[in-house]
Design an enzyme around this catalytic site. Structure first.
Site, mmCIF file in Angstrom:
data_model
loop_
_atom_site.group_PDB
_atom_site.id
_atom_site.type_symbol
_atom_site.label_atom_id
_atom_site.label_comp_id
_atom_site.label_asym_id
_atom_site.label_seq_id
_atom_site.Cartn_x
_atom_site.Cartn_y
_atom_site.Cartn_z
ATOM 1 N N GLN A 86 -7.247 -13.652 -3.048
ATOM 2 C CA GLN A 86 -7.186 -12.718 -4.176
ATOM 3 C C GLN A 86 -5.994 -13.094 -5.066
ATOM 4 O OE1 GLN A 86 -8.104 -8.415 -2.749
ATOM 5 N NE2 GLN A 86 -7.365 -9.547 -0.950
ATOM 6 N N HIS A 104 -9.741 -13.825 -8.048
ATOM 7 C CA HIS A 104 -9.207 -13.081 -9.196
ATOM 8 C C HIS A 104 -8.588 -13.976 -10.255
ATOM 9 C CE1 HIS A 104 -8.909 -9.383 -6.323
ATOM 10 N NE2 HIS A 104 -10.160 -9.629 -6.701
HETATM 11 N N1 APR Z 1 3.334 -10.789 5.247
HETATM 12 C C1 APR Z 1 2.065 -10.320 5.356
HETATM 13 N N2 APR Z 1 1.609 -9.232 4.708
HETATM 14 C C2 APR Z 1 2.497 -8.579 3.926
HETATM 15 C C3 APR Z 1 3.834 -9.006 3.755
HETATM 16 C C4 APR Z 1 4.243 -10.164 4.460
HETATM 17 N N3 APR Z 1 5.495 -10.628 4.370
HETATM 18 N N4 APR Z 1 4.446 -8.130 2.901
HETATM 19 C C5 APR Z 1 3.521 -7.214 2.548
HETATM 20 N N5 APR Z 1 2.355 -7.469 3.172
HETATM 21 C C6 APR Z 1 1.084 -6.750 3.080
HETATM 22 C C7 APR Z 1 1.213 -5.278 2.734
HETATM 23 O O1 APR Z 1 1.448 -4.519 3.924
HETATM 24 C C8 APR Z 1 -0.161 -4.995 2.138
HETATM 25 O O2 APR Z 1 -1.112 -4.674 3.142
HETATM 26 O O3 APR Z 1 0.349 -7.314 2.009
HETATM 27 C C9 APR Z 1 -0.546 -6.328 1.501
HETATM 28 C C10 APR Z 1 -0.397 -6.323 -0.003
HETATM 29 O O4 APR Z 1 -1.329 -5.405 -0.522
HETATM 30 P P1 APR Z 1 -1.468 -5.274 -2.106
HETATM 31 O O5 APR Z 1 -0.107 -5.179 -2.711
HETATM 32 O O6 APR Z 1 -2.476 -4.194 -2.354
HETATM 33 O O7 APR Z 1 -2.059 -6.677 -2.560
HETATM 34 P P2 APR Z 1 -3.556 -7.164 -2.468
HETATM 35 O O8 APR Z 1 -4.248 -6.553 -1.298
HETATM 36 O O9 APR Z 1 -3.517 -8.638 -2.564
HETATM 37 O O10 APR Z 1 -4.180 -6.576 -3.831
HETATM 38 C C11 APR Z 1 -5.523 -6.944 -4.112
HETATM 39 O O11 APR Z 1 -5.339 -5.874 -6.256
HETATM 40 O O12 APR Z 1 -4.066 -5.471 -8.099
HETATM 41 C C12 APR Z 1 -5.108 -6.214 -7.621
HETATM 42 O O13 APR Z 1 -5.835 -8.278 -8.422
HETATM 43 C C13 APR Z 1 -4.810 -7.677 -7.690
HETATM 44 O O14 APR Z 1 -5.452 -9.407 -6.145
HETATM 45 C C14 APR Z 1 -4.848 -8.120 -6.244
HETATM 46 C C15 APR Z 1 -5.705 -7.056 -5.582
#
Ligand code: APR
Length: 229
Positions: A86, A104
């Site tokens: 993503q 994305h």
């Molecule tokens: N290692 C692994 N996971 C982690 C770490 C780390 N160091 N730090 C944070 N996380 C986890 C968080 O606990 C959370 O579950 O990564 C995840 C991040 O979630 P989001 O911020 O929601 O990101 P994501 O899931 O990629 O969002 C999906 O939303 O805004 C849109 O297009 C955007 O691609 C993105 C999509």
């Protein structure tokens, strides 16, 4: 070779210094999604949106893959590995992953406002108002905004349907259709999830509640052991 699909989100790039979206210091704490990640926001203020992605692209030029990205590359000696990310960063590619499918979009690419298939590589350069695509229209980031089609979801689902193992790293599984990919994975294919927080998914899954930098290695070591048997 057995097939592995790895679904990654912002969390796998967190230890490289790139903010996630929904963590406490995340991007959506600093910006309103509707202002910078929707077609409506772009139509309302193109310069603001171009600047938002210019800042993220400039930051990408200064960061490097972390152990989480690197560990996934180890799997490629023993498995047919397909990354479905993503993320719009290019850290999987920088780490050496051969097969990366971006759901994305990609920060290092731009496209015509009119033709979403007219894509140009821009590396880490800014996009400014007045920069034109080959068809003469304004260049826009090659990013899938909320409400826009996710053309790569179909090929991603087909990859999930035939995978022998499915690994989820660093995504809150909040955003569809990406979060729905897990439902295409055969019930007989073991699933793993690496995330320091508890993430709910609707099937049995082996959870490694650690950051990617340490947790991905545990999954990779286990799968390489299995491959050697
Ligand atoms: N290692 C692994 N996971 C982690 C770490 C780390 N160091 N730090 C944070 N996380 C986890 C968080 O606990 C959370 O579950 O990564 C995840 C991040 O979630 P989001 O911020 O929601 O990101 P994501 O899931 O990629 O969002 C999906 O939303 O805004 C849109 O297009 C955007 O691609 C993105 C999509």
């Amino acid at each position: 070779m057995k097939k592995i699909v790895v679904l990654t989100g912002a969390g796998i790039s967190a230890e490289s210094g790139i903010s996630t979206f929904r963590d406490s210091d995340g991007l959506w704490e600093q910006y309103r999604v509707e202002d910078v990640a929707t077609p409506e926001g772009y139509a309302k203020d193109k310069a603001l949106v171009l600047d938002f992605y210019n800042q993220r692209r400039r930051q990408l030029a200064t960061v490097k893959p972390n152990e989480g990205h690197r560990q996934l590359v180890r799997l490629e000696e023993f498995y047919d590995v397909q990354i479905v990310t993503q993320n719009v960063d290019n850290l999987h590619e920088q780490a050496g992953s051969k097969n990366v499918l971006h759901l994305h979009g990609e920060l290092t690419k731009a496209r015509s406002e009119r033709d979403s298939n007219l894509i140009v590589d821009i590396g880490y350069s800014d996009i400014h108002l007045g920069d034109k695509a080959p068809d003469g229209t304004q260049l826009r980031p090659h990013i899938v905004w909320f409400g826009e089609a996710v053309p790569n979801i179909e090929p991603a689902a087909q990859l999930c349907e035939v995978c022998d193992y499915f690994i989820v790293v660093g995504t809150s599984m909040n955003v569809y259709p990406a979060a729905g990919l897990i439902h295409y994975v055969p019930r007989t294919s073991p699933c793993y999830l690496v995330d320091p927080k508890a993430v709910t998914v609707s099937r049995n899954i082996t959870v490694i509640q650690e950051k990617a930098g340490t947790g991905v290695k545990k999954v990779v070591d286990e799968l390489i052991e299995l491959a050697k048997k």
